[in-house]
Design a protein around this motif. Structure first.
Motif, PDB file in Angstrom:
ATOM      1  N   ALA A 228       0.813  -1.218   0.000  1.00 57.22           N
ATOM      2  CA  ALA A 228       0.000   0.000   0.000  1.00 57.22           C
ATOM      3  C   ALA A 228       0.853   1.278   0.000  1.00 57.22           C
ATOM      4  CB  ALA A 228      -0.940   0.004   1.203  1.00 57.22           C
ATOM      5  N   ASN A 229       2.038   1.220   0.604  1.00 61.08           N
ATOM      6  CA  ASN A 229       2.825   2.441   0.787  1.00 61.08           C
ATOM      7  C   ASN A 229       4.102   2.517  -0.041  1.00 61.08           C
ATOM      8  OD1 ASN A 229       0.985   3.169   2.802  1.00 61.08           O
ATOM      9  ND2 ASN A 229       2.085   1.935   4.295  1.00 61.08           N
ATOM     10  N   ASN A 230       4.531   1.402  -0.599  1.00 57.64           N
ATOM     11  CA  ASN A 230       5.808   1.362  -1.297  1.00 57.64           C
ATOM     12  C   ASN A 230       5.585   0.905  -2.738  1.00 57.64           C
ATOM     13  OD1 ASN A 230       8.331   0.557  -2.320  1.00 57.64           O
ATOM     14  ND2 ASN A 230       9.086   0.027  -0.287  1.00 57.64           N
ATOM     15  N   GLU A 231       5.857   1.805  -3.672  1.00 56.53           N
ATOM     16  CA  GLU A 231       5.625   1.479  -5.081  1.00 56.53           C
ATOM     17  C   GLU A 231       6.512   0.323  -5.541  1.00 56.53           C
ATOM     18  OE1 GLU A 231       5.006   3.434  -9.443  1.00 56.53           O
ATOM     19  OE2 GLU A 231       5.352   4.752  -7.728  1.00 56.53           O
ATOM     20  N   ASN A 232       7.722   0.244  -5.040  1.00 58.06           N
ATOM     21  CA  ASN A 232       8.621  -0.839  -5.409  1.00 58.06           C
ATOM     22  C   ASN A 232       8.027  -2.200  -5.022  1.00 58.06           C
ATOM     23  OD1 ASN A 232      11.020  -1.976  -6.438  1.00 58.06           O
ATOM     24  ND2 ASN A 232      11.862  -2.102  -4.367  1.00 58.06           N
ATOM     25  N   SER A 233       7.455  -2.276  -3.829  1.00 54.43           N
ATOM     26  CA  SER A 233       6.822  -3.524  -3.392  1.00 54.43           C
ATOM     27  C   SER A 233       5.651  -3.894  -4.290  1.00 54.43           C
ATOM     28  CB  SER A 233       6.323  -3.401  -1.948  1.00 54.43           C
ATOM     29  OG  SER A 233       7.390  -3.283  -1.058  1.00 54.43           O
ATOM     30  N   ALA A 234       4.822  -2.903  -4.586  1.00 52.48           N
ATOM     31  CA  ALA A 234       3.660  -3.150  -5.449  1.00 52.48           C
ATOM     32  C   ALA A 234       4.112  -3.620  -6.837  1.00 52.48           C
ATOM     33  CB  ALA A 234       2.811  -1.892  -5.562  1.00 52.48           C
TER      34      ALA A 234
END
Length: 145
Positions: free
Chosen positions: A117-123
């Motif tokens: 939800a907060n980290n674009e890299n994770s998404a």
């Protein structure tokens, strides 16, 4: 000119005909059973693959809802876990390459679900694994008869 066939020759021709008939029937039956098994396998894999594609899209939608919309209901990590586990379960009906891809997706989700939800890299890492799995599913579908 008349050809006469003795009783012994008649019996051996009859026996030869019977043996060839049995062999022909056995080969035909064996082929039919093999063909039916292949058809059933293809139908099962095809159905599971289509369902996998649907579930992968829904997982991607959950990730986008969580990350871009900040929607804690549509982007719930619990929904994501349900989808990831369902995807892994469906992959059992397919080929080992798909199973490996879904296990990799599951492992990636396990590493990144808290920060999607907060980290674009994770998404993007999870979406990348979804895309890899989707590609493998489409490749499998293209190989089915």
């Amino acid at each position: 000119m008349k050809i006469s066939i003795s009783g012994k020759e008649t019996i051996s021709i009859f026996q030869l005909t019977a043996v060839f008939s049995m062999l022909f029937a056995l080969v035909g039956f064996s082929y039919n059973v093999w063909r039916m098994e292949i058809t059933e396998y293809n139908n099962n894999v095809r159905s599971a693959s289509f369902e996998l594609l649907l579930q992968l899209s829904e997982l991607e939608s959950i990730i986008y809802a969580a990350h871009y919309d900040q929607d804690i209901i549509q982007g719930s990590p619990r929904k994501g876990w349900v989808k990831v586990n369902l995807i892994a379960d469906l992959s059992v009906v397919t080929e080992p390459e798909i199973q490996a891809a879904t296990e990799s997706l599951k492992a990636n989700w396990q590493l990144n679900w808290e920060t999607v939800a907060n980290n674009e890299n994770s998404a993007m890492q999870v979406v990348e694994k979804i895309d890899d799995t989707r590609l493998k599913v489409r490749q499998l579908l293209s190989t089915l008869e």
